[in-house]
Write an enzyme that holds these catalytic residues in place. Sequence first.
Site, PDB file in Angstrom:
ATOM      1  N   HIS A 400       0.813  -1.217   0.000  1.00  0.00           N
ATOM      2  CA  HIS A 400       0.000   0.000   0.000  1.00  0.00           C
ATOM      3  C   HIS A 400       0.849   1.271   0.000  1.00  0.00           C
ATOM      4  CE1 HIS A 400      -3.750   1.911  -0.069  1.00  0.00           C
ATOM      5  NE2 HIS A 400      -4.429   1.089   0.727  1.00  0.00           N
ATOM      6  N   ASP A 404      -2.531   1.824  -4.657  1.00  0.00           N
ATOM      7  CA  ASP A 404      -3.792   2.023  -3.968  1.00  0.00           C
ATOM      8  C   ASP A 404      -4.850   1.159  -4.636  1.00  0.00           C
ATOM      9  OD1 ASP A 404      -2.613   4.031  -2.325  1.00  0.00           O
ATOM     10  OD2 ASP A 404      -2.730   5.364  -4.060  1.00  0.00           O
TER      11      ASP A 404
END
Lengths: 429, 327
Positions: A400, A404
Site C-alpha cells: 500500500h 492504492d
Amino acid sequence: MIVHITMPQLGESVTEGILGRWLVKPGDQVNVYDPLCEVITDKVNAEVPSTVAGRVAELLASENEAVPVGKVICTIETEKNEEESASAEHKETFGEKEKADPGSGGTLFGKREAGQRLSPAVLKLAAEKKIPLEKIRGTGAGGRITRKDLLLYLEEREKTKANVLPDEVSKPPVRELNAAIGREEEMTKPSPLPVAALGDVEIDVTPVRRTIAERMVRSKHEAPHAWMMIEVDATNLVKLRNGLKEEFKRREGFNLTYLPFFIKAVVEALKEFPMLNAQWAKDRIIMKKEVNISIAVATDDALFVPVIKRADEKSVLGLARSIEELVRKTREGRLAPDDISGGTFTVNNTGSFGSVLSMPIINSPQAAILSIEAIVKRPVVIEGMIAVRDMVNLTLSLDHRILDGLICGRFMQRVKEKIEAIRPEMEIY
Amino acid sequence: MAILSYIEAVTHTLREEMKRDPRVFLLGEDVGVRGGVFRATQGLIEEFGEERVIDSPLTESAIVGVSIGAAAYGLRPVAEIQFADFILPAVNQIISEAAKIRYRSNNDWHVPLVIRAPYGGGVHGALYHSQSMERIFAGNPGLKIVAPATPYDVKGLLTSAIRDEDPVLFFEHKRLYRSVKGEVPEQEYTLPIGKGDIKREGSDITVISYGLTLHYVLQAAESLAKEGISTHVFDLMTLYPLDKEGIIEAAAKTGKVLIVHEDHKEGGIGGEVSAVIAEEALFDLDAPIKRLGGPSIPAMPYSPPLEKFYMLNPDKIAQAMRELAYF
C-alpha cells in the site's frame, strides 16, 4: 600435481556455503566436471564440479560445515606434469596464479586450509583495538579481511560511539522511567521460544527455510499489505485448453496448464499499469522496465520463486516452456542464482492445491503478488438465467506504500477482461 | 621558473656548479667538442675551456682512475661514462679505490667524485646500451647511488652530489632525457642524498619505484584512480644508502607494497627495499610485498618486440597494482 578445489561463489552476495554431502571419497578417480559434493546456500543448492581429472587426495571440509567462499575444500592429484602447468601459468588469472606460484602470497601466511588468512597488520589491529574479526566481512581476495576493512569498521565504531554517548550521559535521570520502558520493551520483544516435549520431533532449520522465514517476516513487517479479490469466468479458457492439450502434449512433450494463459493476461495488464511492476526504494519508487515474472514453486520442504525473464516478450507457448523448465530445475535442485533473481512481479498458483482463496505475502521489494485460485464449476447468473460456468478467483496482495485500491482494481479488471475475452480459436504459438 | 627537460636540467646544473666552484671539471668520452653523445655537456667546452671539459680516451678505468687522483688532490671531477653498460671496466676503480679511500686512510684522504652514467632501456639501444647497472654498486658502503626521475630532482641531487665530499654515482635514465620536462627553479638549491620523496598520496596501495618506471607508476596510478584505487607513490631517488625511514613510512601507510624497477627483479634494489620493509614494518603489512622488475634474461634485446617484452610499461604496472589492491 596437487590441485586445490575451493568453495565456489554461488551467488553475488553469497559469502559461505554449507557443505551438504560429499559425493566422492579419498582415492576416488574423478573426471573434469564430475560432481564432488553438494553445497547448500541461502539461495540455491548446487553441486561442486571437479575442475580437473585425477584422484581425490584429501577432503578438507566435513559435511554440514559452513565453508567460506574461496576456501579449499578438497585436493585432487592430477597427472599433469610441472612443465605443463608452468606454461599454463601465463594465462591464469590472479587468484589462480597464487596457487600455482609457490613464491607468491598464497603460501606466505600459512596454509589456506588453516582457516582465514589474516595478515600481520590485521592481526595487530584486531588485537590492539579489540575488534571481533568474526563480525567483519572481508573485501579482499577470497573474502580475506583486509586492513582497510578493519579501519572502516573502526571508523564506523567511533561514529556510533559518538552517537551513543549523549544517551549514556543522560542515563541517570531516565532511571525512574526504566520500569515503564521495560514493559514496552517486553511488548516488542519476540515471544519466548517453545521447548520440545518428550516425543516431539525437532527438525533443524535449513538455510533455505531460514531465508524464507526471514524474507516473509521482513515483507510483512515492512510492506503494509492490502488485499483484493475478483471473480473471473474462465469457461472459454477451459474450453480452449481442453481442445489443445492432447495435441500440445504430443507436439511439445509436456502438459499445457492454465498458468501460462494467466501469466500472459497478467503481463499484458502490467504493461498497461506499470506501477504494479514497480519497487519501493524508500525515497522513490522504481518502475521496472523489464517484466520478469516470479512464479512460486513448492518442493516438499521449501518454496522457491524462480523467475521467467522478460515474460512480456513471450507467447503462451514460450511462457509454458519457461514454466516447465523452471519447475523441472527446481524439483531437480538445479536452480542457478540467475534463475531466481530479477523478478519484478509474482504470480502464485495456489489453485493447483485446490485452494479457492488465499492471501499471499508480497515478494519484497516487488509491489504486488497475484494468486490464481482453483478453477471450479459454479452456478452463475447471466442475463437473469442460471448457468454452469468455470469460475476462478484471482487475489492480489499489494504494497500500500506504492499502490492504492483504484489502480489495482483497474489492473484486476483488465486481467479479468483478458481471460474472459479468450476465444476457443485463439492462437497460442 | 623555467621548464627544462631532464637533460637540460643536467646541463644547467653542471654549468651552475662550474661557475660557482672553479675546482669542478668534467671529463669523459666526447664530453668536450661533441658536447656529449646525448648533448648533456653541450656548450660547456666553449664556456669553460678544454682544461675544465676534457675529452678522454676510450678507457673507462682511466676516466675514473684519473678522477680519483684529482679528487684526492682537492679537485671536483664530474666524470661521464658514456653508457652505464661500459662502467664495468671502471668497477675496480670505483669499488676498490674510490669507495674505500676514506676508510683505508683513516680519514686522511677522501674522494669528492661524481660519476654520471646514462642507463636503462626502451631506446632501441640493444643490450650494451640498455642495461641497468645500479645493482652492481648497491651495498658498497662508501659509495652513494642517486637516480632521480624529474628535472627538479636532477638539479637538486646533482648539485648535492657535486658538493658531496665522497664518491657519488649519478644514474640518469636515457629515456627520460627528452621525454620528461618539468619546472626547475633558476636559483641554486640542493636535495638531500639518502632521502626519498612521496610523489603521490594514496591510501589503498603503496608503490615504490625510481627512474623511468616511476613515471609509469604515476600514469598507472592515475588510471587506477578512476577505478577507485588510491595509490601512494614513493620515489626512492637515492638507491644507496636507502631512505629506510621513508620506505617504512610509505609501506606502513597502506600495508600493501609493490616495488617496481626496470632492472632485473631478481637481485635488484627491490629485494633490499623489500627486506627493509619485512624487517621493520611486518605488523603494518596487509599483503605479501610484491616486486615487479625486468625478467631474468641476460640483457635487453635489440628486437623491438623482445625489447617491449622486457620493458615495463604502465599497463603491466597497473595490472600488478590492481592485483595487489584486490588482495
